[in-house]
Design a protein around this motif. Structure first.
Motif, PDB file in Angstrom:
ATOM      1  N   GLN A  40       0.751  -4.609  -9.363  1.00  0.00           N
ATOM      2  CA  GLN A  40      -0.428  -5.573  -8.860  1.00  0.00           C
ATOM      3  C   GLN A  40       0.060  -6.534  -8.102  1.00  0.00           C
ATOM      4  O   GLN A  40      -0.564  -7.052  -7.298  1.00  0.00           O
ATOM      5  CB  GLN A  40      -1.259  -5.961 -10.183  1.00  0.00           C
ATOM      6  CG  GLN A  40      -2.159  -4.624 -10.638  1.00  0.00           C
ATOM      7  CD  GLN A  40      -3.057  -5.123 -11.830  1.00  0.00           C
ATOM      8  OE1 GLN A  40      -2.625  -6.031 -12.583  1.00  0.00           O
ATOM      9  NE2 GLN A  40      -4.200  -4.826 -11.974  1.00  0.00           N
ATOM     10  N   GLU A  41       0.894  -7.375  -8.686  1.00  0.00           N
ATOM     11  CA  GLU A  41       1.590  -8.535  -8.134  1.00  0.00           C
ATOM     12  C   GLU A  41       2.176  -8.285  -6.731  1.00  0.00           C
ATOM     13  O   GLU A  41       1.842  -9.228  -5.737  1.00  0.00           O
ATOM     14  CB  GLU A  41       2.542  -9.219  -8.993  1.00  0.00           C
ATOM     15  CG  GLU A  41       1.855  -9.892  -9.941  1.00  0.00           C
ATOM     16  CD  GLU A  41       2.920 -10.361 -11.186  1.00  0.00           C
ATOM     17  OE1 GLU A  41       4.335 -10.767 -10.533  1.00  0.00           O
ATOM     18  OE2 GLU A  41       2.516 -10.837 -12.090  1.00  0.00           O
ATOM     19  N   CYS A  42       2.963  -7.055  -6.505  1.00  0.00           N
ATOM     20  CA  CYS A  42       3.291  -6.947  -5.127  1.00  0.00           C
ATOM     21  C   CYS A  42       2.427  -6.479  -4.224  1.00  0.00           C
ATOM     22  O   CYS A  42       2.361  -6.737  -3.195  1.00  0.00           O
ATOM     23  CB  CYS A  42       4.352  -5.580  -5.548  1.00  0.00           C
ATOM     24  SG  CYS A  42       5.014  -5.017  -3.761  1.00  0.00           S
ATOM     25  N   TRP A  49       0.459  -1.229   0.076  1.00  0.00           N
ATOM     26  CA  TRP A  49       1.207  -0.313  -0.974  1.00  0.00           C
ATOM     27  C   TRP A  49       2.386   0.223  -0.663  1.00  0.00           C
ATOM     28  O   TRP A  49       3.141   0.607  -1.261  1.00  0.00           O
ATOM     29  CB  TRP A  49       0.078   0.717  -1.615  1.00  0.00           C
ATOM     30  CG  TRP A  49      -0.291   1.866  -0.596  1.00  0.00           C
ATOM     31  CD1 TRP A  49      -1.320   1.962   0.456  1.00  0.00           C
ATOM     32  CD2 TRP A  49       0.319   2.924  -0.221  1.00  0.00           C
ATOM     33  NE1 TRP A  49      -1.178   2.872   1.168  1.00  0.00           N
ATOM     34  CE2 TRP A  49      -0.276   3.561   0.639  1.00  0.00           C
ATOM     35  CE3 TRP A  49       1.482   3.529  -0.852  1.00  0.00           C
ATOM     36  CZ2 TRP A  49       0.300   4.886   1.192  1.00  0.00           C
ATOM     37  CZ3 TRP A  49       1.943   4.765  -0.578  1.00  0.00           C
ATOM     38  CH2 TRP A  49       1.456   5.631   0.665  1.00  0.00           C
ATOM     39  N   ARG A  50       2.426   0.564   0.743  1.00  0.00           N
ATOM     40  CA  ARG A  50       3.735   1.080   1.268  1.00  0.00           C
ATOM     41  C   ARG A  50       5.040   0.211   1.084  1.00  0.00           C
ATOM     42  O   ARG A  50       6.114   0.432   0.811  1.00  0.00           O
ATOM     43  CB  ARG A  50       3.812   1.412   2.758  1.00  0.00           C
ATOM     44  CG  ARG A  50       2.615   2.529   3.102  1.00  0.00           C
ATOM     45  CD  ARG A  50       2.240   2.680   4.347  1.00  0.00           C
ATOM     46  NE  ARG A  50       1.499   1.463   5.070  1.00  0.00           N
ATOM     47  CZ  ARG A  50       1.033   1.462   6.196  1.00  0.00           C
ATOM     48  NH1 ARG A  50       1.064   2.245   6.976  1.00  0.00           N
ATOM     49  NH2 ARG A  50       0.458   0.199   6.408  1.00  0.00           N
ATOM     50  N   LYS A  51       4.581  -1.063   0.788  1.00  0.00           N
ATOM     51  CA  LYS A  51       5.847  -2.255   0.745  1.00  0.00           C
ATOM     52  C   LYS A  51       6.076  -2.093  -0.710  1.00  0.00           C
ATOM     53  O   LYS A  51       7.261  -2.909  -1.171  1.00  0.00           O
ATOM     54  CB  LYS A  51       5.602  -3.456   1.192  1.00  0.00           C
ATOM     55  CG  LYS A  51       5.305  -3.394   2.845  1.00  0.00           C
ATOM     56  CD  LYS A  51       5.087  -4.602   3.330  1.00  0.00           C
ATOM     57  CE  LYS A  51       5.054  -4.689   4.916  1.00  0.00           C
ATOM     58  NZ  LYS A  51       4.859  -6.016   5.621  1.00  0.00           N
ATOM     59  N   VAL A  56       5.610   1.054  -7.292  1.00  0.00           N
ATOM     60  CA  VAL A  56       4.834   2.490  -7.633  1.00  0.00           C
ATOM     61  C   VAL A  56       5.417   3.606  -8.444  1.00  0.00           C
ATOM     62  O   VAL A  56       5.157   4.203  -9.248  1.00  0.00           O
ATOM     63  CB  VAL A  56       4.304   3.045  -6.202  1.00  0.00           C
ATOM     64  CG1 VAL A  56       3.527   4.374  -6.243  1.00  0.00           C
ATOM     65  CG2 VAL A  56       3.297   2.049  -5.646  1.00  0.00           C
ATOM     66  N   GLN A  57       6.912   3.655  -7.974  1.00  0.00           N
ATOM     67  CA  GLN A  57       7.688   4.609  -8.560  1.00  0.00           C
ATOM     68  C   GLN A  57       7.927   4.444  -9.852  1.00  0.00           C
ATOM     69  O   GLN A  57       7.890   5.348 -10.883  1.00  0.00           O
ATOM     70  CB  GLN A  57       8.878   4.740  -7.590  1.00  0.00           C
ATOM     71  CG  GLN A  57       9.634   6.208  -8.156  1.00  0.00           C
ATOM     72  CD  GLN A  57       8.918   7.595  -7.839  1.00  0.00           C
ATOM     73  OE1 GLN A  57       8.169   7.900  -7.040  1.00  0.00           O
ATOM     74  NE2 GLN A  57       9.197   8.484  -8.934  1.00  0.00           N
TER      75      GLN A  57
END
Length: 82
Positions: A40-42, A49-51, A56-57
């Motif tokens: 969430q912070e990212c 979301w791609r960054k 995510v992984q």
């Protein structure tokens, strides 16, 4: 007629958010909450979301591990109850 400003959602503490949000409550039960918050912070920082693919992984792997463990527990319960 003036109305009082609504409280900022950003000023709430995380514990209040967890009480109010059933998704946060469910994620906390998985043991993956810290990874979820990091994701969430990212997302908040990058707005893309791609960054955040590393986050995510990691979150995905944690959730998959939890789901596999949970499925094994359910299978054991079924075999011992029959």
């Amino acid at each position: 007629m003036a109305t009082a400003p609504s409280p900022s959602p950003h000023k709430r503490s995380r514990s209040e958010d967890e009480e109010d949000d059933p998704v946060d409550s469910m994620i906390s039960k998985t043991g993956c909450a810290e990874l979820h918050y990091a994701l969430q912070e990212c997302m908040a920082e990058h707005q893309d979301w791609r960054k955040c693919q590393a986050e995510v992984q990691k979150f995905k792997e944690c959730m998959t591990s939890y789901q596999n463990s949970r499925n094994e527990q359910l299978m054991k319960q079924r075999t011992t109850s029959t």
